[in-house]
Design a protein around this motif. Structure first.
Motif, PDB file in Angstrom:
ATOM      1  N   PRO A  49       0.825  -1.108   0.018  1.00 15.05           N
ATOM      2  CA  PRO A  49      -0.109  -0.251  -0.020  1.00 15.05           C
ATOM      3  C   PRO A  49       0.830   1.459  -0.092  1.00 15.05           C
ATOM      4  CG  PRO A  49      -0.866  -1.694   1.678  1.00 15.05           C
ATOM      5  CD  PRO A  49       0.537  -2.102   1.062  1.00 15.05           C
ATOM      6  N   LEU A  83      -7.700  -2.995   7.748  1.00 18.73           N
ATOM      7  CA  LEU A  83      -7.253  -3.665   6.468  1.00 18.73           C
ATOM      8  C   LEU A  83      -8.235  -3.553   5.433  1.00 18.73           C
ATOM      9  CD1 LEU A  83      -5.381  -7.251   7.683  1.00 18.73           C
ATOM     10  CD2 LEU A  83      -4.391  -4.981   6.779  1.00 18.73           C
ATOM     11  N   PRO A  84      -9.497  -3.851   5.357  1.00 18.09           N
ATOM     12  CA  PRO A  84     -10.193  -3.634   4.172  1.00 18.09           C
ATOM     13  C   PRO A  84     -10.461  -2.039   3.943  1.00 18.09           C
ATOM     14  CG  PRO A  84     -11.879  -4.398   6.280  1.00 18.09           C
ATOM     15  CD  PRO A  84     -10.289  -4.518   6.600  1.00 18.09           C
ATOM     16  N   ALA A  85     -10.228  -1.257   4.751  1.00 16.11           N
ATOM     17  CA  ALA A  85     -10.039   0.141   4.523  1.00 16.11           C
ATOM     18  C   ALA A  85      -9.044   0.545   3.671  1.00 16.11           C
ATOM     19  CB  ALA A  85     -10.308   1.128   5.661  1.00 16.11           C
ATOM     20  N   ILE A  86      -7.802   0.017   4.073  1.00 20.84           N
ATOM     21  CA  ILE A  86      -6.483   0.287   3.042  1.00 20.84           C
ATOM     22  C   ILE A  86      -6.764  -0.487   1.624  1.00 20.84           C
ATOM     23  CG2 ILE A  86      -4.078  -0.571   2.938  1.00 20.84           C
ATOM     24  CD1 ILE A  86      -4.065  -0.837   6.037  1.00 20.84           C
ATOM     25  N   PHE A  87      -7.118  -1.622   1.755  1.00 24.48           N
ATOM     26  CA  PHE A  87      -7.195  -2.350   0.506  1.00 24.48           C
ATOM     27  C   PHE A  87      -8.325  -1.636  -0.355  1.00 24.48           C
ATOM     28  CE2 PHE A  87      -5.954  -6.156   3.137  1.00 24.48           C
ATOM     29  CZ  PHE A  87      -4.551  -5.868   3.042  1.00 24.48           C
ATOM     30  N   GLY A  88      -9.450  -1.201   0.072  1.00 26.60           N
ATOM     31  CA  GLY A  88     -10.438  -0.625  -0.869  1.00 26.60           C
ATOM     32  C   GLY A  88      -9.733   0.701  -1.401  1.00 26.60           C
ATOM     33  N   GLY A  89      -9.074   1.483  -0.821  1.00 30.99           N
ATOM     34  CA  GLY A  89      -8.486   2.868  -0.960  1.00 30.99           C
ATOM     35  C   GLY A  89      -7.544   2.540  -2.128  1.00 30.99           C
ATOM     36  N   VAL A  90      -6.791   1.473  -1.917  1.00 33.69           N
ATOM     37  CA  VAL A  90      -5.569   1.444  -2.818  1.00 33.69           C
ATOM     38  C   VAL A  90      -6.150   0.774  -4.092  1.00 33.69           C
ATOM     39  CG1 VAL A  90      -3.469   0.022  -3.386  1.00 33.69           C
ATOM     40  CG2 VAL A  90      -3.735   0.897  -1.001  1.00 33.69           C
ATOM     41  N   LEU A  91      -7.025  -0.197  -3.934  1.00 33.13           N
ATOM     42  CA  LEU A  91      -7.868  -0.721  -5.145  1.00 33.13           C
ATOM     43  C   LEU A  91      -8.398   0.523  -5.926  1.00 33.13           C
ATOM     44  CD1 LEU A  91      -7.955  -3.530  -6.141  1.00 33.13           C
ATOM     45  CD2 LEU A  91     -10.278  -3.598  -5.306  1.00 33.13           C
ATOM     46  N   PHE A 118      -4.276  -6.556  -4.786  1.00 32.60           N
ATOM     47  CA  PHE A 118      -5.348  -5.777  -3.986  1.00 32.60           C
ATOM     48  C   PHE A 118      -6.562  -6.193  -4.246  1.00 32.60           C
ATOM     49  CE2 PHE A 118      -1.561  -2.884  -3.814  1.00 32.60           C
ATOM     50  CZ  PHE A 118      -1.340  -2.712  -2.195  1.00 32.60           C
ATOM     51  N   GLU A 168     -11.100  -9.944   2.695  1.00 38.60           N
ATOM     52  CA  GLU A 168     -11.857  -9.077   3.400  1.00 38.60           C
ATOM     53  C   GLU A 168     -13.210  -8.955   3.302  1.00 38.60           C
ATOM     54  OE1 GLU A 168     -10.361  -7.969   6.250  1.00 38.60           O
ATOM     55  OE2 GLU A 168      -8.246  -8.622   5.658  1.00 38.60           O
ATOM     56  N   VAL A 219     -16.930  -0.903   4.386  1.00 38.56           N
ATOM     57  CA  VAL A 219     -15.701  -0.336   4.359  1.00 38.56           C
ATOM     58  C   VAL A 219     -14.840  -0.130   3.324  1.00 38.56           C
ATOM     59  CG1 VAL A 219     -13.490  -0.390   5.731  1.00 38.56           C
ATOM     60  CG2 VAL A 219     -15.653  -0.973   7.162  1.00 38.56           C
ATOM     61  N   VAL A 220     -14.818  -1.298   2.727  1.00 36.73           N
ATOM     62  CA  VAL A 220     -14.272  -1.390   1.154  1.00 36.73           C
ATOM     63  C   VAL A 220     -14.878  -0.265   0.369  1.00 36.73           C
ATOM     64  CG1 VAL A 220     -13.671  -2.694  -0.932  1.00 36.73           C
ATOM     65  CG2 VAL A 220     -13.373  -3.696   1.350  1.00 36.73           C
ATOM     66  N   SER A 232     -14.317   3.382   1.384  1.00 32.60           N
ATOM     67  CA  SER A 232     -12.928   3.877   1.362  1.00 32.60           C
ATOM     68  C   SER A 232     -12.566   3.991  -0.243  1.00 32.60           C
ATOM     69  CB  SER A 232     -11.746   2.908   2.233  1.00 32.60           C
ATOM     70  OG  SER A 232     -11.187   2.200   1.340  1.00 32.60           O
ATOM     71  N   SER A 233     -12.919   3.134  -0.982  1.00 28.58           N
ATOM     72  CA  SER A 233     -12.714   3.339  -2.311  1.00 28.58           C
ATOM     73  C   SER A 233     -13.334   4.600  -2.919  1.00 28.58           C
ATOM     74  CB  SER A 233     -13.606   2.063  -3.221  1.00 28.58           C
ATOM     75  OG  SER A 233     -12.856   1.006  -2.692  1.00 28.58           O
TER      76      SER A 233
END
Lengths: 234, 236
Positions: free
Chosen positions: A110, A173-181, B176, B183, B193-194, B197-198
């Protein structure tokens, strides 16, 4: 015409100068990377050796072997697969830092992706690799700056965080992965859709975790390359 | 058990843990300096270098907290310095606790039980350290060969260089995609959450692009994490 020719020559010189600079950088990265990794390996192994043979708490080789084999049967495939899988993304220097500092999926990747996003560098290019190295290096230091005082201060600090706040920590973790995706989805929406679709499909199977990752990466690469080939053909 | 914890928190373990951490921090600083040196020659500006460093640092704050929360659970079982050493390099906390359990089992006891003596602790240390070294040995031996293979591929032609960029980008997105979907199948709150944040990331990036706000681009992942957690708090 003369000006044009001069520009071409200049551009060639500058790309070859860039190649040389990267070559030089990789040479140094290999030297320092290996030196630091082997130092860490020797230091790490010296701890059990001291406990066993200096302090005299040796439990016997058969016991050690039993523990090691049980553990290796779970992680040995990952020792080889992870570095190979992540190499195209991390590059030479990124691989050396990431595997020493650990926490690759949840921290190093990330950070590398976010840094590339901020600078506007493509992964897999020279600028991409240098940017990833800077991002991961800074991440590694920040991680240690957090880790050391908190462990030294014991769990006291953590216990002062109210329980209803502690409940949301698994959601980091899901917050990081969602943002990076989403970072990638902005630049290459179709890649994001493919990766998420493949990811969901693969995660519904009962494969082991590292095989899921491998399968996901292979499938996404194949689909994206075929897609780009078709586009280029049109 | 108390005696064992005295051993686990003794000077020898502290010294080695400190040395290992020193190597890790030294390496990070050394590589930042090498990359900063090379950045000029490949045509990156000073501003871009600072931006990359800042963004990497900001992006590490969230994960560092999550890592520490899990690490704390290992302290009563392994002691402070060993936890620091295992989590500070390679280790991910869940895998380390599996290794510690297996090591104790191999000795014929359990972590934290009355039968967990000096020898059992030593067995756990052997298991964790030998197991963790696997990644380091492979990386130390194979990175140069992997880089040679990559160069062979990219040196061929402009076209294969282009393909390499596609492969790298696809690999990164795939990593990712897999992590996010692993998750998402955990439950509704995780999906929410995913998505949150996206969407936050998309919003902030388009704002940053529209108004040329570089600081917003550097903080966008941090803000996305906070927005995701905020929504997740009410969904849990």
């Amino acid at each position: 015409m003369g000006i044009n020719q001069e520009r071409v020559v200049n551009e060639e010189r500058s790309t070859s100068a860039q190649e040389a600079a990267m070559e030089n950088f990789h040479g140094k990265a290999h030297f320092w990377g290996r030196l630091t990794l082997w130092s860490a390996i020797i230091l790490t192994l010296s701890l059990p050796v001291i406990l066993s043979f200096v302090l005299g708490y040796h439990p016997g080789w058969s016991v050690i072997l039993a523990g090691f084999i049980a553990y290796a049967s779970i992680v040995a495939a990952v020792w080889v697969l992870e570095p190979i899988m992540y190499f195209p993304v991390l590059g030479v220097s990124g691989t050396y830092i990431s595997f020493l500092t650990g926490n690759i999926g949840n921290m190093c990747l990330p950070s590398a992706a976010a840094a590339q996003h901020a600078v506007g560098a493509e992964p897999g290019t020279k600028k991409g690799e240098i940017t990833a190295t800077l991002g991961i290096g800074a991440a590694s230091i920040v991680n240690k700056l957090f880790l050391i005082p908190i462990i030294l201060g014991g769990s006291v600090l953590i216990s002062t965080i109210p329980e209803n706040i502690q409940r949301i920590f698994p959601l980091v973790l899901p917050a990081i992965f969602g943002g990076v995706l989403a970072q990638f989805a902005i630049k290459k929406p179709i890649y994001g859709v493919i990766a998420l679709a493949v990811g969901l499909l693969v995660n519904l199977t009962s494969l082991v975790v590292y095989l899921k990752m491998l399968l996901c990466i292979m499938l996404t690469i194949v689909i994206c390359v075929l897609l780009e080939k078709r586009r280029a053909g049109e | 058990m108390e005696d064992v914890m005295r051993l686990a928190n003794s000077g020898v373990v502290w010294i080695i843990a400190t040395l290992v951490l020193t190597v890790v921090i030294f390496q990070a600083i050394k590589f930042i300096m090498l990359a900063a040196g090379a950045s000029k020659e490949i045509g990156m500006s000073r501003g871009e270098v600072h931006s990359a460093l800042k963004t990497g640092a900001i992006a590490a704050i969230g994960p560092s907290f999550a890592i520490i929360i899990v690490a704390i659970s290992l302290i009563p079982l392994l002691g402070d310095p060993l936890t620091l050493m295992r989590i500070g390099i390679i280790g991910s906390a869940p895998i380390e606790s599996v290794g510690a359990t297996l090591g104790a089992e191999a000795y014929g006891t359990e972590l934290g039980s009355s039968g967990f003596n000096y020898q059992a602790f030593t067995t756990v240390v052997w298991t964790l350290c030998l197991g963790g070294v696997g990644w380091l040995v492979f990386t130390a031996l194979a990175t140069k060969s992997m880089s040679r293979v990559e160069k062979k591929v990219t040196n061929k032609s402009e076209k294969s260089k282009k393909t390499m960029t596609i492969i790298t980008t696809a690999a990164m997105v795939a990593a990712f995609g897999n992590l996010a979907s692993a998750e998402m199948i955990k439950g509704f709150a995780y999906v929410l959450v995913v998505i949150t944040s996206s969407l936050t990331m998309i919003l902030f990036t388009s704002l940053a692009n529209k108004h040329q706000l570089n600081w917003l681009r550097e903080w966008s992942l941090g803000f996305s994490i906070i927005a995701g957690l905020f929504v997740g708090y009410f969904a849990l």
